[in-house]
Every structure is written in C-alpha cells, then in structure tokens.
Design an enzyme around this catalytic site. Structure first.
Site, mmCIF file in Angstrom:
data_model
loop_
_atom_site.group_PDB
_atom_site.id
_atom_site.type_symbol
_atom_site.label_atom_id
_atom_site.label_comp_id
_atom_site.label_asym_id
_atom_site.label_seq_id
_atom_site.Cartn_x
_atom_site.Cartn_y
_atom_site.Cartn_z
ATOM 1 N N ASP A 57 -48.262 -32.874 -16.526
ATOM 2 C CA ASP A 57 -48.409 -31.995 -17.691
ATOM 3 C C ASP A 57 -48.080 -30.556 -17.291
ATOM 4 O O ASP A 57 -48.905 -29.900 -16.712
ATOM 5 C CB ASP A 57 -49.812 -32.111 -18.287
ATOM 6 C CG ASP A 57 -50.926 -32.114 -17.234
ATOM 7 O OD1 ASP A 57 -50.657 -32.239 -16.027
ATOM 8 O OD2 ASP A 57 -52.085 -31.975 -17.645
ATOM 9 N N GLU A 70 -52.055 -25.502 -5.100
ATOM 10 C CA GLU A 70 -51.901 -26.717 -5.904
ATOM 11 C C GLU A 70 -50.482 -27.274 -5.844
ATOM 12 O O GLU A 70 -50.273 -28.484 -5.873
ATOM 13 C CB GLU A 70 -52.269 -26.363 -7.349
ATOM 14 C CG GLU A 70 -52.160 -27.497 -8.334
ATOM 15 C CD GLU A 70 -52.237 -27.018 -9.773
ATOM 16 O OE1 GLU A 70 -52.605 -27.828 -10.621
ATOM 17 O OE2 GLU A 70 -51.912 -25.845 -10.042
#
Length: 568
Positions: A318, A519
C-alpha cells in the site's frame, strides 16, 4: 496494460463488510475535526484512531459535541488540544515497554561467519534494537477493551516501530527470522502465539492488532513462521498446537471471496486467489486521505473504490502502480481484479508447510492432502502466471467475466510490467528446486532493470507511491535472495550473495549516517532511505532488522569487506 476494461467484483460492494466498533467510528470523527482544526502540516490521521479513552465513550462524545465552535464551524486549536488531553491517553500508552526474557547482549553462536569487526559491532547494535521494539499490551486493554482500539494479546509483542505501535501480520515473519538469528526462540514463539490468538478469535490473522484492522488480513505467512521456528527448535508440541489454526487460515484464504477459477489455453481449470478486503468505507487509519481521493469520483463508485484501497492494504503493497489500471490515477485502484503472483506463492508455501508439519506430527492423511493441493497450485501458477518469454511470473488481470463460474485465460491479461513480486515464487521450494526454471528467472532478474546499486527495486515506475521505484523493501530482498540461494545453481547462489551484500551495505551506511534502521531504502543510492506514500518515512524497524541479521547469518561478512564504501 492488460485488463483495462472495468471489472466488477463477484459480490456487490454493500456485501461482505465487517462492522467496526463504536470507538473507532467516533475516533474517525475526532480525526476529521483534528484535520480541520490543526491543518495538513505534519498531520498523521492514524494518531487519532490509536488514542484510548480516559473516561467512558458516552461522556467523551458528549464533551466532543459541546466543544465551542467558531462562526465557520471550526473549533479553536487550544480548545481541541485541551479536550484531547483531558479525555484521551496518548497513542501508544496502552503498550508497556518490556525487555524480552530471552535477550542476551551477545548470544552464544551469534552470527559466527561475521568476521568483519565493524559489521559485527553494528550487528550487535541491530540485535539490541529488539529491546526497543518489545512491548506488552497493558492490563487496561484486557479490563476495558471498549476503551481501546488496540486488541488484547496474550504474549509480549514486537512492533515495527515509529507510528506502527501495534503488531502487524506479515512484518512478523521477518521479525521472527531476525529473532531466530538472535537466538530468541521464546520471543519468536510468543509472536506466533499472538497471531494464532487473532486467527482463533476472528477466523483469520488480522492486518494488525487494532479494532480497525478486523476487516482484512495481510500476506499469509503464519505457516512459514511456524515452520521456521520448528526447523530451528525441533519443538514438535509447538508445531502440533499450531497446525489446526494453520488449516483454519488456509480455509479462509480459499473461501468464496478470495477464489477465482481460470480455464487455461488447454481447457484445464485452475483455482487461484486474490486479495479482497471485507470493507467498503474509508480506512479509519487513513480516512482523511481516502475521502479526499473519493471526492474525485461519482458517489455510486465510492464504495467500490474504498474496497479496492482496503484490498491493496491487505496485500501489504500500500500502495503501488501494480494495482492501478491507470498508473497516473490513484482512483483507478483495482486490486480485487488481479490475481497476484506473490499471494498465490504464499498460499503454495502454506500448503507445503502444512504438509511438512502434519507429516512431522504423524498426521499423514493431512500431509498427503496438502501436498497434493500444492502440486495442483504449482501447476496452476505455471499455467496462469508463468511467462516463458520473459522468464517471470506475471500478475493476471481479471476481465468482466470475473463473476462467472470460470474465466478463460488470455495471454494479454498478464501484466508485463516489471515488479519485484514477479520473482517471489522463486522463494518456494516447488520452483527453486527446478534448476532449468531457476536459470531462466535469474537471467530475467539480471535483465529486468530492477537490480540496482543498493538492492532490488520494487518496480520500474517512479510514481511517488512507496511500493514503487526507487524504493526497495527488506521482505522483497529476502524472498528473492533466499530463493536464489536455496537453488542448486552456483551462479544463482553468487547472485544471491551479491544482492545480500548490496542490501547489508546500504543498511549499514544509512545506520551510520542516521543512527537508525529504516522501513525502506532508496536502491539507487547506497545509504539513502526511501520515501513516498501517505506517511513520513518510518524508523525502527522490525523487518529491516530481521532481514539484515538473517543475511549476516546466511552469508557472513569477511574481514576484508569494505562495508562503508560503494564499491562491491
């Protein structure tokens, strides 16, 4: 792009919706008001749905409704700040920091092949980050679940980091791989115990341990977690206890909403799977963003758009142009009209894992059943996804006939854009054990344009979305590298090591510059972290830590490797 015609899902957009809680619905109202009051700058909508109540919901709502309003209907900034401070605990306060009981500063046998002392020192720092990410759900969540969006869990947890204050499903696989490298077997088992508790409560593992995530799952890797822990510990009782839940999850992913039947060019039928969230409204954690996009489309199309967005969130990607009919238009999201290569690879892995674990505990009938299911899926993937000319597995776009009992396969419906997911099936034994296939896929990867200075890019399209170029993600590096490394090909093993070193190096250089793990990373430039998407780049970071430790365990690091330079 293939499959550009409109395609409606097999259920109407008013069907298959898992209702949310009264608290989540109210926090969305608070989120909207906070956005209107505080403005767009540094606004994170997730913050507001992570708040927990100090008082009961009815009193909190009454005070909310009585907030004084300006002539334009807005609330004064100071009044809203005071209201939030009076009626809500801070986001994250319902998790308690706790040091894992099995954490050792330098575990015995830790990364034995890491001879480079700079890298070993860094690896120990990454290892120590498990203490920073370790939490326990507070007793208050158990006592007053209606006051929290955080869900109660029986064991300690590992969070990804930063804004991600709760357990996430597929992140946990790579966290566990890192914990196994850190010899933290009990903590790894605790994570699985938590996910199993969610699956038993809801019928599937949730996207994350929040009340607003109960309408969707994430890439199904629970069986892979159990299998890895069993391989490392030999804990037969753990495997036996886990098996019924793994079978339950398998049945969820092979239920009506996720299944599609395709008839191939030889008139053989194959059943494959897709993502399909049980939601048709804005995602509560991103409600502001979803509503802004939906404002650009007709009202009668909004529910469908919201389901497509939630389904893309279920995919873990996403967001990405992979799910868009028009790469330049986010409102053309069409996740449920795609049979994804990687999802079906994960379910193939699930079948093989269940077969293996069932055999280990002596349930030979179950083992035989799931091994046969894996053979059927392997054939389906070869028939529907494999593109011999490209040497890749390609996502398959469904057309208008998606709601019919059987849809006929058409070559033009394969999405021929290059995505890292096109190579994920190589991670599964059914494919990495095929030497001819490995050779074709390896050559295709080298020529795809995805292999960059700092690792494998997610796609070749620089869309500004985080699951696109130039971002590289730890899970994708790991699956591709491990598939290559487990094959019988010497050349593939060398390529695996080369990619792993590129990834280790960029993580190391970025850590030295920023003193944190990230991340995602920019694969164009060693030492740059990634960006894009609907939130600021996050640090911590669970799966990045896990993959780096796994790579160092698998490939080691020689004394003479110049880790802090850009030359391999």
């Amino acid at each position: 792009m293939a499959g550009t015609e409109a395609s409606s899902p097999c259920n109407s957009d008013s069907d298959l919706v898992k209702p949310t809680t009264p608290l989540v619905a109210f926090l969305e109202r608070l989120q909207q008001l906070a956005f209107e009051t505080f403005g767009k700058s540094n606004f994170d909508p997730k913050l507001y749905v992570d708040l927990s109540l100090k008082l009961d919901l009815s009193a909190t709502k009454e005070a909310f409704d009585q907030l004084p309003r300006c002539e334009n209907g807005l609330v004064f900034v100071q009044d809203l700040r005071e209201y939030i401070g009076k009626y809500f605990e801070c986001a994250g306060d319902d998790l308690v920091c706790v040091e894992p009981k099995d954490f050792v500063k330098e575990p015995e046998g830790f990364l034995p092949n890491v001879e480079n002392q700079e890298v070993r020192a860094w690896a120990l720092e990454v290892h120590s980050l498990w203490k920073n990410l370790s939490r326990k759900v507070s007793d208050e969540v158990q006592k007053h679940p209606e006051s929290h969006t955080l869900l109660p869990l029986p064991q300690q947890v590992m969070i990804p980091g930063s804004r991600f204050r709760e357990v996430y499903y597929w992140d946990s696989y790579w966290v566990i791989r890192g914990l196994l490298a850190s010899k933290m077997y009990d903590t790894a088992k605790a994570i699985v115990t938590n996910l199993i508790s969610l699956a038993e409560e809801y019928g599937y593992v949730l996207n994350g341990a929040r009340a607003y995530y109960t309408n969707r799952s994430q890439p199904p890797l629970l069986s892979a977690m159990v299998h890895e822990i069993y391989k490392r510990t030999g804990d037969l009782e753990f495997a036996k206890k886990s098996l019924p839940t793994l079978i339950k999850e398998y049945q969820f992913w092979n239920s009506g909403i996720h299944k599609v039947t395709i008839e191939d060019a030889q008139a053989c039928t194959h059943t494959l799977n897709r993502y399909y969230a049980m939601w048709n409204k804005p995602r509560p954690e991103s409600s502001i963003i979803d509503k802004e996009f939906a404002s650009k489309i007709p009202n009668d199309e909004k529910q469908h758009f919201f389901r497509e967005v939630a389904s893309a969130a279920e995919s873990g990607w996403d967001f990405s142009t992979r799910w868009l009919r028009n790469p330049a238009d986010f409102t053309t999201m069409a996740t449920t009209s795609i049979l994804p290569v990687d999802l079906n690879a994960f379910i193939l892995g699930m079948e093989l894992d269940i077969a293996s674990l069932a055999e280990a505990v002596g349930d030979y009938n179950t083992s035989k059943k799931y091994f046969e299911a894996s053979r059927v899926r392997e054939e389906a993937m070869r028939s529907v996804f494999w593109n011999a000319e490209m040497g890749q597995w390609l996502d398959y776009w469904l057309m208008n006939s998606a709601c019919k009992e059987v849809e006929k396969w058409q070559a033009q419906n394969q999405n021929q854009e290059a995505f890292a997911s096109n190579f994920v099936p190589l991670w599964i034994k059914s494919f990495y054990s095929d030497s001819f296939l490995v050779d074709k896929v390896m050559k295709s990867l080298k020529n795809s344009g995805l292999l960059c200075a700092a690792g494998v890019a997610t796609s070749l399209t620089n869309s500004g979305e985080q699951w696109d170029f130039p971002n590289g993600w730890a899970p994708l590096q790991h699956m591709i590298v491990e598939g290559l490394a487990r094959s019988g090909s010497t050349e593939a093993k060398l390529l695996a090591k080369d990619i792993a070193i590129r990834w280790i190096r960029t993580n190391y250089v970025a850590y030295k510059k920023t003193r944190t793990m990230h991340e995602k990373y920019n694969v164009e430039k060693i030492g740059d972290f990634g960006g894009g998407g609907e939130y600021e780049p996050q640090t911590g970071f669970g799966w990045s830590n896990g993959v780096v430790l796994t790579f160092l365990e698998d490939f080691g690091c020689p004394k003479d490797l110049k880790i802090d330079c850009c030359d391999a």
